[in-house]
Design a protein around this motif. Structure first.
Motif, PDB file in Angstrom:
ATOM      1  N   ARG A  14      52.892  44.757  45.421  1.00 19.14           N
ATOM      2  CA  ARG A  14      52.377  44.056  46.612  1.00 19.14           C
ATOM      3  C   ARG A  14      50.941  44.496  46.929  1.00 19.14           C
ATOM      4  NH1 ARG A  14      56.958  42.430  45.655  1.00 19.14           N
ATOM      5  NH2 ARG A  14      55.624  41.205  44.294  1.00 19.14           N
ATOM      6  N   LEU A  15      50.666  45.808  46.800  1.00 13.63           N
ATOM      7  CA  LEU A  15      49.310  46.285  47.070  1.00 13.63           C
ATOM      8  C   LEU A  15      48.304  45.659  46.120  1.00 13.63           C
ATOM      9  CD1 LEU A  15      49.852  50.119  47.695  1.00 13.63           C
ATOM     10  CD2 LEU A  15      48.947  48.467  49.330  1.00 13.63           C
ATOM     11  N   GLN A  16      48.647  45.615  44.836  1.00 17.44           N
ATOM     12  CA  GLN A  16      47.725  45.045  43.863  1.00 17.44           C
ATOM     13  C   GLN A  16      47.583  43.541  44.037  1.00 17.44           C
ATOM     14  OE1 GLN A  16      45.985  47.730  43.153  1.00 17.44           O
ATOM     15  NE2 GLN A  16      45.654  46.822  41.156  1.00 17.44           N
ATOM     16  N   GLU A  17      48.646  42.873  44.429  1.00 13.03           N
ATOM     17  CA  GLU A  17      48.537  41.441  44.707  1.00 13.03           C
ATOM     18  C   GLU A  17      47.556  41.180  45.847  1.00 13.03           C
ATOM     19  OE1 GLU A  17      52.978  39.809  43.393  1.00 13.03           O
ATOM     20  OE2 GLU A  17      52.580  40.399  45.473  1.00 13.03           O
ATOM     21  N   GLU A  18      47.638  42.000  46.891  1.00  9.97           N
ATOM     22  CA  GLU A  18      46.709  41.838  48.015  1.00  9.97           C
ATOM     23  C   GLU A  18      45.268  42.051  47.566  1.00  9.97           C
ATOM     24  OE1 GLU A  18      47.865  44.462  51.129  1.00  9.97           O
ATOM     25  OE2 GLU A  18      49.869  43.577  51.352  1.00  9.97           O
ATOM     26  N   ARG A  19      45.042  43.065  46.740  1.00 10.15           N
ATOM     27  CA  ARG A  19      43.686  43.338  46.263  1.00 10.15           C
ATOM     28  C   ARG A  19      43.175  42.214  45.372  1.00 10.15           C
ATOM     29  NH1 ARG A  19      45.693  49.477  45.360  1.00 10.15           N
ATOM     30  NH2 ARG A  19      45.149  50.270  47.429  1.00 10.15           N
ATOM     31  N   LEU A  20      44.054  41.696  44.523  1.00 14.40           N
ATOM     32  CA  LEU A  20      43.642  40.593  43.665  1.00 14.40           C
ATOM     33  C   LEU A  20      43.397  39.332  44.489  1.00 14.40           C
ATOM     34  CD1 LEU A  20      43.005  39.528  40.895  1.00 14.40           C
ATOM     35  CD2 LEU A  20      45.459  39.156  40.493  1.00 14.40           C
ATOM     36  N   ASP A  21      44.234  39.084  45.487  1.00 15.38           N
ATOM     37  CA  ASP A  21      44.000  37.956  46.394  1.00 15.38           C
ATOM     38  C   ASP A  21      42.603  38.037  46.995  1.00 15.38           C
ATOM     39  OD1 ASP A  21      46.542  37.003  45.981  1.00 15.38           O
ATOM     40  OD2 ASP A  21      47.369  37.809  47.857  1.00 15.38           O
ATOM     41  N   GLN A  22      42.255  39.208  47.505  1.00 14.93           N
ATOM     42  CA  GLN A  22      40.956  39.388  48.154  1.00 14.93           C
ATOM     43  C   GLN A  22      39.812  39.205  47.165  1.00 14.93           C
ATOM     44  OE1 GLN A  22      41.307  43.289  49.874  1.00 14.93           O
ATOM     45  NE2 GLN A  22      42.864  42.655  51.356  1.00 14.93           N
ATOM     46  N   PHE A  23      39.988  39.748  45.956  1.00 18.51           N
ATOM     47  CA  PHE A  23      38.945  39.615  44.937  1.00 18.51           C
ATOM     48  C   PHE A  23      38.725  38.152  44.564  1.00 18.51           C
ATOM     49  CE2 PHE A  23      37.783  39.163  40.457  1.00 18.51           C
ATOM     50  CZ  PHE A  23      36.597  39.884  40.419  1.00 18.51           C
ATOM     51  N   LEU A  24      39.819  37.437  44.319  1.00 19.79           N
ATOM     52  CA  LEU A  24      39.691  36.040  43.910  1.00 19.79           C
ATOM     53  C   LEU A  24      39.148  35.170  45.031  1.00 19.79           C
ATOM     54  CD1 LEU A  24      43.002  35.650  41.863  1.00 19.79           C
ATOM     55  CD2 LEU A  24      40.678  35.916  40.963  1.00 19.79           C
ATOM     56  N   ASP A  25      39.582  35.432  46.273  1.00 16.13           N
ATOM     57  CA  ASP A  25      39.067  34.668  47.415  1.00 16.13           C
ATOM     58  C   ASP A  25      37.561  34.873  47.565  1.00 16.13           C
ATOM     59  OD1 ASP A  25      41.544  33.664  47.977  1.00 16.13           O
ATOM     60  OD2 ASP A  25      41.971  35.054  49.628  1.00 16.13           O
ATOM     61  N   LYS A  26      37.129  36.113  47.459  1.00 16.86           N
ATOM     62  CA  LYS A  26      35.697  36.396  47.584  1.00 16.86           C
ATOM     63  C   LYS A  26      34.914  35.755  46.447  1.00 16.86           C
ATOM     64  CE  LYS A  26      32.380  40.180  48.186  1.00 16.86           C
ATOM     65  NZ  LYS A  26      31.407  39.660  47.213  1.00 16.86           N
ATOM     66  N   ARG A  27      35.478  35.791  45.250  1.00 20.14           N
ATOM     67  CA  ARG A  27      34.790  35.196  44.100  1.00 20.14           C
ATOM     68  C   ARG A  27      34.634  33.689  44.289  1.00 20.14           C
ATOM     69  NH1 ARG A  27      33.221  36.627  39.214  1.00 20.14           N
ATOM     70  NH2 ARG A  27      33.206  35.085  37.554  1.00 20.14           N
ATOM     71  N   ARG A  28      35.704  33.028  44.741  1.00 23.83           N
ATOM     72  CA  ARG A  28      35.627  31.578  44.974  1.00 23.83           C
ATOM     73  C   ARG A  28      34.597  31.258  46.055  1.00 23.83           C
ATOM     74  NH1 ARG A  28      41.350  31.687  43.689  1.00 23.83           N
ATOM     75  NH2 ARG A  28      41.824  32.390  45.806  1.00 23.83           N
ATOM     76  N   THR A  29      34.579  32.057  47.109  1.00 23.93           N
ATOM     77  CA  THR A  29      33.625  31.830  48.198  1.00 23.93           C
ATOM     78  C   THR A  29      32.193  32.033  47.725  1.00 23.93           C
ATOM     79  OG1 THR A  29      35.258  32.536  49.841  1.00 23.93           O
ATOM     80  CG2 THR A  29      32.952  32.551  50.514  1.00 23.93           C
ATOM     81  N   ASP A  30      31.962  33.113  46.963  1.00 21.84           N
ATOM     82  CA  ASP A  30      30.617  33.381  46.458  1.00 21.84           C
ATOM     83  C   ASP A  30      30.127  32.236  45.572  1.00 21.84           C
ATOM     84  OD1 ASP A  30      30.460  35.775  47.783  1.00 21.84           O
ATOM     85  OD2 ASP A  30      31.050  36.991  46.057  1.00 21.84           O
ATOM     86  N   LEU A  31      30.980  31.753  44.701  1.00 20.53           N
ATOM     87  CA  LEU A  31      30.590  30.664  43.801  1.00 20.53           C
ATOM     88  C   LEU A  31      30.324  29.384  44.583  1.00 20.53           C
ATOM     89  CD1 LEU A  31      33.091  31.306  40.845  1.00 20.53           C
ATOM     90  CD2 LEU A  31      30.604  31.560  40.769  1.00 20.53           C
ATOM     91  N   ALA A  32      31.173  29.103  45.563  1.00 18.59           N
ATOM     92  CA  ALA A  32      31.014  27.881  46.347  1.00 18.59           C
ATOM     93  C   ALA A  32      29.736  27.902  47.173  1.00 18.59           C
ATOM     94  CB  ALA A  32      32.228  27.683  47.259  1.00 18.59           C
ATOM     95  N   GLU A  33      29.322  29.087  47.597  1.00 19.34           N
ATOM     96  CA  GLU A  33      28.151  29.194  48.463  1.00 19.34           C
ATOM     97  C   GLU A  33      26.903  29.623  47.705  1.00 19.34           C
ATOM     98  OE1 GLU A  33      29.224  31.707  51.718  1.00 19.34           O
ATOM     99  OE2 GLU A  33      30.805  30.356  52.443  1.00 19.34           O
ATOM    100  N   GLY A  34      26.964  29.603  46.383  1.00 12.93           N
ATOM    101  CA  GLY A  34      25.785  29.852  45.569  1.00 12.93           C
ATOM    102  C   GLY A  34      25.378  31.300  45.442  1.00 12.93           C
ATOM    103  N   ARG A  35      26.273  32.230  45.777  1.00 18.51           N
ATOM    104  CA  ARG A  35      25.963  33.652  45.625  1.00 18.51           C
ATOM    105  C   ARG A  35      26.459  34.160  44.275  1.00 18.51           C
ATOM    106  NH1 ARG A  35      27.771  33.662  51.059  1.00 18.51           N
ATOM    107  NH2 ARG A  35      29.837  34.334  50.355  1.00 18.51           N
ATOM    108  N   GLU A  36      25.812  35.187  43.779  1.00 20.18           N
ATOM    109  CA  GLU A  36      26.244  35.814  42.535  1.00 20.18           C
ATOM    110  C   GLU A  36      27.547  36.569  42.796  1.00 20.18           C
ATOM    111  OE1 GLU A  36      26.086  36.689  38.503  1.00 20.18           O
ATOM    112  OE2 GLU A  36      24.712  35.410  39.663  1.00 20.18           O
ATOM    113  N   PRO A  37      28.641  36.196  42.131  1.00 18.51           N
ATOM    114  CA  PRO A  37      29.907  36.900  42.384  1.00 18.51           C
ATOM    115  C   PRO A  37      29.906  38.288  41.772  1.00 18.51           C
ATOM    116  CG  PRO A  37      30.186  35.330  40.606  1.00 18.51           C
ATOM    117  CD  PRO A  37      28.781  35.133  41.125  1.00 18.51           C
TER     118      PRO A  37
END
Length: 564
Positions: A14-37
């Motif tokens: 569960r801990l690693q799932e939460e960390r991966l969720d956060q990583f993937l969410d941030k990566r998607r947001t960075d890409l969508a908003e034109g930031r370097e992930p």
């Protein structure tokens, strides 16, 4: 799916799932908003591969991870040089020991993929295998440059031997192992790095011990892990105040290496101390990818027997008593000084919320913590030929809860050199054999510190009387996140307050350390060549020899009024 929150493996999933969720969410947001992930690489593989291979994870066989894992593998493989090594890009270039750290982790991720038997992970598994194959010449021929690198190399070579079965890996590992372990009789490594490299040595030597059946490696782990029971402060942070590495003075908890090794050794030995320390890591360590990987690979070896904590928060231990280490005695000091030298005496004193460390071999000779209030260090500086703060060679017990540190400082001047030693030097001083100059005006200054340990703090007596009119200064360095108060405190300079009379109180969130009492026998703000810690609240007290004073450090909680 296993949803038992009390099951250690499920908790880590569960801990690693939460960390991966956060990583993937941030990566998607960075890409969508034109930031370097954030970059991809082995760190992402250590998150994704175990969850992808774990039937109890929501990411099990998740096709959405396929592209992320492939890109991570591609970027990771691109870091490997033609030599088979990688670089720690801000420090170690074309580095065998950094490759060994990496290979050890790669081997574990590879074994998770291999053990799953999943065809869907085969591309990643093969890529990791290729990385290890290419690392062969790096590990078989590459050297080291710090003591712990030998054991990291040996651990990586053990994993390579386990996977490839090539005797060359074992032979190379024993070229390092045959040097013998750089450990004191009470279990301390050369680098004295309680928060980082103790764990690094332990986790890599465990594989050496198990894969090669090399019992001395396990014995070294046992000694060091046993010592660590005395190296925790009241908040369970690790004693780093005498480290010889980058964790020096840092507030750090036991990391994932400690989590894993205490679980493995507690399971192996059924040692109650190891069991108790493992339980502490379950409360304080990050419990990241390494923890999950080891639970997946070695579930029975990671499982703790039922136990009750046996650790005491009331003890006094002197480690390395009478060990003499090199410190500046003869000024100018012409020898090579080893900072935080191997085997220097360390006194640890705990009484619940009170934690005291007295340290030989370094100028920051005393650490005090009471709850959240911390004094990072006490230094005694001397106006003596530019020595700055004095370091003492050893600690000796002199009575019940009483300890001492002594040194005799030598100061002198130097005669001219005979002409045969100066010929051809063109008068350039630094090119002359100055170590051959005869001494003149030799003087000796004995300095003695006595420590009386108390239930609510300690007293430090400072004595020096052989030569009158020598300036001394006590420097107390407090945590900048707390507050200082006291009528006798005067602003002396940025980051420095002088306690000219009375008491000073350092407080943080209701926990207090009172310093008694002030003195201003001379007006110097600091001693020549004394380095001011600009990351601390510094309180100074000034003395002139002959000196026989006692500084009292009393700890208390502010609730309930004055505890004087």
């Amino acid at each position: 799916m296993n949803t038992n929150l009390h099951d250690p493996l499920n908790k880590l999933i569960r801990l690693q799932e939460e960390r991966l969720d956060q990583f993937l969410d941030k990566r998607r947001t960075d890409l969508a908003e034109g930031r370097e992930p954030d970059p991809l690489g082995l760190g992402v593989l250590t998150m994704t591969v175990p969850l992808y291979c774990q039937p109890d994870s929501k990411y099990y066989l998740d096709a959405g991870l396929d592209e992320t894992m492939r890109e991570s593998l591609e970027q990771f493989m691109a870091t490997q040089l033609k030599s088979g090594c990688i670089s720690l890009v801000n420090c170690n270039i074309d580095s065998p020991p950094d490759t060994a750290f990496m290979v050890h982790l790669v081997s574990l991720v590879y074994q998770v993929a291999q053990g799953s038997g999943l065809e869907q992970i085969r591309e990643i598994q093969n890529g990791l295998y290729t990385f290890m194959e290419k690392a062969r010449p790096c590990l078989l021929n590459g050297g080291i440059h710090t003591p712990n690198h030998r054991w990291v190399m040996a651990g990586a070579l053990a994993k390579m031997y386990e996977i490839f079965g090539d005797e060359a890996y074992k032979d190379r590992a024993f070229q390092f192992l045959d040097e013998g372990f750089d450990m004191t009789e009470y279990g301390e490594w050369t680098e004295r790095s309680n928060a980082i490299y103790n764990g690094a040595c332990a986790i890599h030597l465990y594989d050496v011990g198990v894969i090669f059946g090399y019992e001395p490696a396990l014995e070294a782990i046992r000694k060091n892990l046993g010592m660590m029971q005395y190296m925790l402060h009241p908040d369970q942070s690790v004693a780093t105040e005498y480290s010889g590495r980058q964790d020096l003075g840092q507030t750090m908890m036991m990391n994932d290496w400690y989590y894993v090794i205490y679980h493995l050794m507690a399971s192996l030995d059924k040692d109650p101390v190891f069991l108790s320390m493992a339980q502490i890591t379950e409360e304080t360590s990050p419990q990241g990818a390494s923890a999950l990987i080891h639970w997946m690979l070695y579930p029975e070896s990671m499982r703790l027997p039922d136990h009750v904590s046996v650790l005491s928060d009331s003890y006094t231990v002197l480690l390395g008593e009478n060990n003499e280490v090199p410190v500046p005695r003869n000024i100018p000091y012409l020898g090579k000084l080893v900072q935080h030298p191997h085997g220097a005496s360390v006194l640890r004193h705990r009484r619940g919320k009170l934690s005291v460390t007295v340290m030989a071999g370094q100028p920051e000779l005393l650490y005090i913590q009471y709850g959240k209030a911390r004094m990072f260090g006490l230094k005694l500086a001397a106006g003596w030929f530019g020595i700055g703060a004095v370091a003492f060679p050893t600690i000796r017990q002199t009575g019940v809860d009483r300890y001492s540190m002594n040194i005799e400082l030598e100061g002198c001047y130097f005669n001219p050199l005979p002409r045969e030693h100066t010929a051809g030097k063109n008068g350039i001083y630094v090119n002359m054999p100055n170590h051959l100059r005869e001494k003149t005006n030799v003087q000796h200054l004995p300095v003695e510190l006595d420590f009386q340990l108390l239930e609510d703090g300690l007293e430090v007596s400072v004595r020096s009387s052989a030569i009158p009119q020598i300036y001394l200064q006590a420097v107390c360095m407090f945590d900048p996140s707390g507050e200082l108060s006291g009528d006798g405190l005067e602003e002396a300079a940025p980051h420095i307050k002088q306690l000219v009379h009375g008491d000073a109180v350092f407080s943080r969130e209701g926990d207090c350390i009172r310093v008694s009492s002030g003195a201003k026998q001379h007006k110097d703000i600091s001693m020549r060549n004394e380095k001011v810690n600009r990351d601390a609240l510094n309180v100074t007290m000034n003395y002139v020899t002959p000196t026989d004073v006692t500084i009292r450090f009393q700890v208390y909680e502010s609730e309930g009024g004055d505890r004087s």
